[in-house]
Structure formats: structure tokens, C-alpha cells
Design an enzyme around this catalytic site. Sequence first.
Site, PDB file in Angstrom:
ATOM      1  N   GLN A  31       0.657  -1.160  -0.172  1.00  0.00           N
ATOM      2  CA  GLN A  31       0.042  -0.027   0.257  1.00  0.00           C
ATOM      3  C   GLN A  31       0.983   1.282   0.161  1.00  0.00           C
ATOM      4  O   GLN A  31       2.040   1.006   0.334  1.00  0.00           O
ATOM      5  CB  GLN A  31      -0.788  -0.065   1.234  1.00  0.00           C
ATOM      6  CG  GLN A  31      -0.002  -0.102   2.461  1.00  0.00           C
ATOM      7  CD  GLN A  31      -1.005  -0.925   3.806  1.00  0.00           C
ATOM      8  OE1 GLN A  31      -2.176  -1.120   3.653  1.00  0.00           O
ATOM      9  NE2 GLN A  31      -0.154  -1.524   4.642  1.00  0.00           N
ATOM     10  N   HIS A  62      -8.564   3.015  20.066  1.00  0.00           N
ATOM     11  CA  HIS A  62      -7.880   2.463  20.845  1.00  0.00           C
ATOM     12  C   HIS A  62      -8.259   1.945  22.114  1.00  0.00           C
ATOM     13  O   HIS A  62      -7.919   0.746  22.664  1.00  0.00           O
ATOM     14  CB  HIS A  62      -6.243   2.712  21.025  1.00  0.00           C
ATOM     15  CG  HIS A  62      -5.762   2.953  19.515  1.00  0.00           C
ATOM     16  ND1 HIS A  62      -5.239   4.189  18.886  1.00  0.00           N
ATOM     17  CD2 HIS A  62      -5.414   1.998  18.676  1.00  0.00           C
ATOM     18  CE1 HIS A  62      -4.758   3.802  17.719  1.00  0.00           C
ATOM     19  NE2 HIS A  62      -5.044   2.605  17.344  1.00  0.00           N
ATOM     20  N   ASP A 137       1.747 -12.080   7.069  1.00  0.00           N
ATOM     21  CA  ASP A 137       0.180 -11.989   6.866  1.00  0.00           C
ATOM     22  C   ASP A 137      -0.743 -12.614   7.890  1.00  0.00           C
ATOM     23  O   ASP A 137      -0.235 -13.765   8.356  1.00  0.00           O
ATOM     24  CB  ASP A 137       0.124 -12.899   5.696  1.00  0.00           C
ATOM     25  CG  ASP A 137      -1.532 -12.618   5.210  1.00  0.00           C
ATOM     26  OD1 ASP A 137      -1.793 -12.937   4.044  1.00  0.00           O
ATOM     27  OD2 ASP A 137      -2.188 -12.178   6.085  1.00  0.00           O
ATOM     28  N   GLY A 138      -1.305 -11.957   8.663  1.00  0.00           N
ATOM     29  CA  GLY A 138      -2.081 -12.385   9.559  1.00  0.00           C
ATOM     30  C   GLY A 138      -3.050 -13.597   9.378  1.00  0.00           C
ATOM     31  O   GLY A 138      -3.339 -14.347  10.305  1.00  0.00           O
ATOM     32  N   ASP A 155      -7.058  -5.506  14.352  1.00  0.00           N
ATOM     33  CA  ASP A 155      -6.946  -4.151  14.166  1.00  0.00           C
ATOM     34  C   ASP A 155      -6.842  -3.915  12.679  1.00  0.00           C
ATOM     35  O   ASP A 155      -5.466  -3.404  12.341  1.00  0.00           O
ATOM     36  CB  ASP A 155      -5.890  -3.623  15.093  1.00  0.00           C
ATOM     37  CG  ASP A 155      -5.795  -1.896  15.053  1.00  0.00           C
ATOM     38  OD1 ASP A 155      -5.118  -1.238  15.555  1.00  0.00           O
ATOM     39  OD2 ASP A 155      -6.575  -1.422  14.112  1.00  0.00           O
ATOM     40  N   SER A 156      -7.402  -3.915  11.899  1.00  0.00           N
ATOM     41  CA  SER A 156      -7.226  -4.115  10.227  1.00  0.00           C
ATOM     42  C   SER A 156      -7.515  -2.987   9.610  1.00  0.00           C
ATOM     43  O   SER A 156      -8.432  -2.303  10.223  1.00  0.00           O
ATOM     44  CB  SER A 156      -7.782  -5.389   9.799  1.00  0.00           C
ATOM     45  OG  SER A 156      -9.215  -5.298   9.634  1.00  0.00           O
ATOM     46  N   THR A 157      -7.146  -2.730   8.293  1.00  0.00           N
ATOM     47  CA  THR A 157      -7.979  -2.004   7.313  1.00  0.00           C
ATOM     48  C   THR A 157      -9.146  -2.586   7.051  1.00  0.00           C
ATOM     49  O   THR A 157      -9.736  -3.644   7.355  1.00  0.00           O
ATOM     50  CB  THR A 157      -6.970  -2.012   6.286  1.00  0.00           C
ATOM     51  OG1 THR A 157      -6.505  -3.226   5.956  1.00  0.00           O
ATOM     52  CG2 THR A 157      -5.724  -0.931   6.578  1.00  0.00           C
ATOM     53  N   PRO A 162      -4.869  -5.960   1.204  1.00  0.00           N
ATOM     54  CA  PRO A 162      -4.236  -7.250   2.299  1.00  0.00           C
ATOM     55  C   PRO A 162      -5.247  -7.258   3.241  1.00  0.00           C
ATOM     56  O   PRO A 162      -5.207  -8.477   3.865  1.00  0.00           O
ATOM     57  CB  PRO A 162      -3.044  -6.292   2.733  1.00  0.00           C
ATOM     58  CG  PRO A 162      -3.062  -4.895   2.552  1.00  0.00           C
ATOM     59  CD  PRO A 162      -3.897  -4.873   1.133  1.00  0.00           C
TER      60      PRO A 162
HETATM   61  N1  SAM Z   1      -7.701   1.851  12.692  1.00  0.00           N
HETATM   62  C1  SAM Z   1      -7.252   1.599  11.366  1.00  0.00           C
HETATM   63  C2  SAM Z   1      -8.864   1.307  10.623  1.00  0.00           C
HETATM   64  O1  SAM Z   1      -9.699   0.967  11.308  1.00  0.00           O
HETATM   65  O2  SAM Z   1      -8.855   1.288   9.528  1.00  0.00           O
HETATM   66  C3  SAM Z   1      -6.619   0.522  11.171  1.00  0.00           C
HETATM   67  C4  SAM Z   1      -5.257   0.920  11.632  1.00  0.00           C
HETATM   68  S1  SAM Z   1      -4.075  -0.307  11.482  1.00  0.00           S
HETATM   69  C5  SAM Z   1      -2.842   0.795  10.729  1.00  0.00           C
HETATM   70  C6  SAM Z   1      -4.260  -1.403  10.146  1.00  0.00           C
HETATM   71  C7  SAM Z   1      -3.050  -2.242   9.632  1.00  0.00           C
HETATM   72  O3  SAM Z   1      -3.615  -3.409   9.126  1.00  0.00           O
HETATM   73  C8  SAM Z   1      -2.247  -1.702   8.495  1.00  0.00           C
HETATM   74  O4  SAM Z   1      -1.190  -1.445   8.966  1.00  0.00           O
HETATM   75  C9  SAM Z   1      -2.122  -2.790   7.515  1.00  0.00           C
HETATM   76  O5  SAM Z   1      -0.860  -2.985   6.849  1.00  0.00           O
HETATM   77  C10 SAM Z   1      -2.547  -3.962   8.264  1.00  0.00           C
HETATM   78  N2  SAM Z   1      -3.059  -5.391   7.612  1.00  0.00           N
HETATM   79  C11 SAM Z   1      -3.791  -5.260   6.724  1.00  0.00           C
HETATM   80  N3  SAM Z   1      -3.858  -6.461   6.224  1.00  0.00           N
HETATM   81  C12 SAM Z   1      -3.207  -7.373   6.802  1.00  0.00           C
HETATM   82  C13 SAM Z   1      -2.960  -8.681   7.004  1.00  0.00           C
HETATM   83  N4  SAM Z   1      -3.470  -9.697   6.270  1.00  0.00           N
HETATM   84  N5  SAM Z   1      -2.297  -9.291   8.026  1.00  0.00           N
HETATM   85  C14 SAM Z   1      -1.637  -8.321   8.967  1.00  0.00           C
HETATM   86  N6  SAM Z   1      -1.641  -7.072   8.828  1.00  0.00           N
HETATM   87  C15 SAM Z   1      -2.547  -6.535   7.958  1.00  0.00           C
END
Ligand code: SAM
Length: 282
Positions: A31, A62, A137-138, A155-157, A162
Site C-alpha cells: 500500500q 484504541h 500476513d495475519g 486491528d485491520s484496514t 491485504p
Molecule cells: N484503525 C485503522 C482502521 O480501522 O482502518 C486500522 C489501523 S492499522 C494501521 C491497520 C493495519 O492492518 C495496517 O497497518 C495494515 O498494513 C494491516 N494489515 C492489513 N492486512 C493485513 C494482514 N492480512 N495481516 C496483517 N496486517 C494487515
Amino acid sequence: MELWYTEEHTENVRFGIKVKEYLYTGQSDFQRIDVFESYEFGRVLTLDGLMMVNEKDEFIYHDMITHVAMATNPNIKKVLVIGGGDGGTVREISRYSSVEQIDMVEIDELVVKSAIEHLQFTASKLDDERVNLYFEDGVKFVEGKERVYDLIIVDSTDPIGPGEGLFTTEFYQNCYNVLTDKGILVNQNESPYYDQNAKELVRANKKIKSIFPISEVYQYHMPTYPSGHWLFGFASKELHPIKDFDAKRWNSLGLKTKYYNTDIHLGAFALPNYVKEMIQND
Ligand code: SAM
């Protein structure tokens, strides 16, 4: 010349923030990462142009992604945070001396590096000795593991790019397997207001409900996210966030929080009718 950051909340709704100074732009394998200083919200992190975290309202997100589960089960020792690259969720978990291990699995190392350099207000506890950082990758991380964690926080996107794999039945089933008997799963569960987010909410909720005996959603106010009305999912094998919640016990810990309190804990699960209908009829 005025500089504005603009995010499309829907094709007909835009949200704009006046930019004071651009601090960082980077492109990873996953990204685009931007960090800028704003007049109203302080420092801001966006991923692929979407608001993730900012200095002014991150405390709401948080607090609510962390303390509801921690207050429901005071015996949580091992925590898995999936995503959370800004570090804000780890910061809140690290406030519990009873927690022994915090594994954070973030797919994008560049997000963590950017946070450590530019977002110390959330990244301050990523060097806590209980924290293990995995840049993986989670979705894959939880495969093939059994009964390791007391709490998983996703706590994902959003479920695009991803983050898509973090909203699948297979992922939720693997989370169920890797949780201990009193295990709890908390996930970023989108929003009921705008159609696109509501569709994702209903889809995720239906999948989680088909796997976990206890599955609830709770709400929080997030001024910089589309519509401001967002939800977290609370799923567990045994513990109910209201029936098994002991406010006196959590208050006795003496943790000072800016948003969460034991009344909000109860109120957050009191959902508006249109949301109740949405998740009941799914
Ligand atoms: N609070 C934010 C929201 O609600 O949109 C999320 C914040 S946090 C920065 C989201 C994180 O999830 C990102 O850093 C992203 O790289 C990570 N992420 C996305 N897909 C992922 C996956 N499959 N495994 C691990 N991390 C992942």
C-alpha cells in the site's frame, strides 16, 4: 496555497482536512503510506489515501478496541494483535501488568517504521519487552495453531487489498482454533451507516456468528471515519461482554482512560434499532 487532504466516504460524500505540512510518503509492496501534519487533527496516517489514525481521535478507537475485552476477562495473559501497525492497540494492551505476552502480526513493516518515526503518540510501546513483532500476513499466522491466545484483536484496514483475508470464514475459524477456552476475538467491524460499509459489517457478522457461541457488536464514535459511527465485533467461546463483566473489578485497576469507562462499556452494546435489525436479519 492551501493544501487539503480529501477522502471519499461515498461517491457522493467527501471529507476534507486542511494540511499544515506533508511529512512522509512511501510505497510498500502492499500500500501507499502517507503521514502529514494537519491543523485540526494533528498528525495523520493514511494508507492508500484512507484515514487510519490521527492524533486527535485515536484515543477513542484504541480505548474501545482494547478495554472492553480486557475488562470482560481480567485473566488475559497472551494477546495477539493482527494489523495495528501504528502501535496504538499495543500501547493500550501494554498498560495491563497482568499481560505477559503481546504478539503483533503486521503485514507491512514500512507502516511500523513510519509510525515509530512519525507517530510516537501511538508507537511508544512497540519496544515493550513483552512485545514480539512479526511482519507477516495475519491470515497465515493463525493457520494450524491451537489454543495459544486469550485475546485476538484484529486491528485491520477495510476488507480490500491485504485486509480482505481478515474478513473470511476460514480466518475466523482459525482464530477460534487458536484461542483458549475463555478466548475472545475483537475485530474492526466496519460501520452500519453507509451502504458499502454496512454490507461488509453484515457479511463479517454473519460469518463470525456461525463460528462463535457468543457474538456481539459494540459501537464507538469515530469523527474521522465515514459517518463517524463505527463498530467492533466481540466474539467469544464462553465469556459474555455484559453478563460476565465486573465493573468494580476493572475500576479497581485504577487505569486512567480518556474515552472508555465502565458505563460506556454497557452503553456501547445498546444498539440503535436499524443496526439491531441489520445484524439480526443477516
Ligand atoms: N484503525 C485503522 C482502521 O480501522 O482502518 C486500522 C489501523 S492499522 C494501521 C491497520 C493495519 O492492518 C495496517 O497497518 C495494515 O498494513 C494491516 N494489515 C492489513 N492486512 C493485513 C494482514 N492480512 N495481516 C496483517 N496486517 C494487515
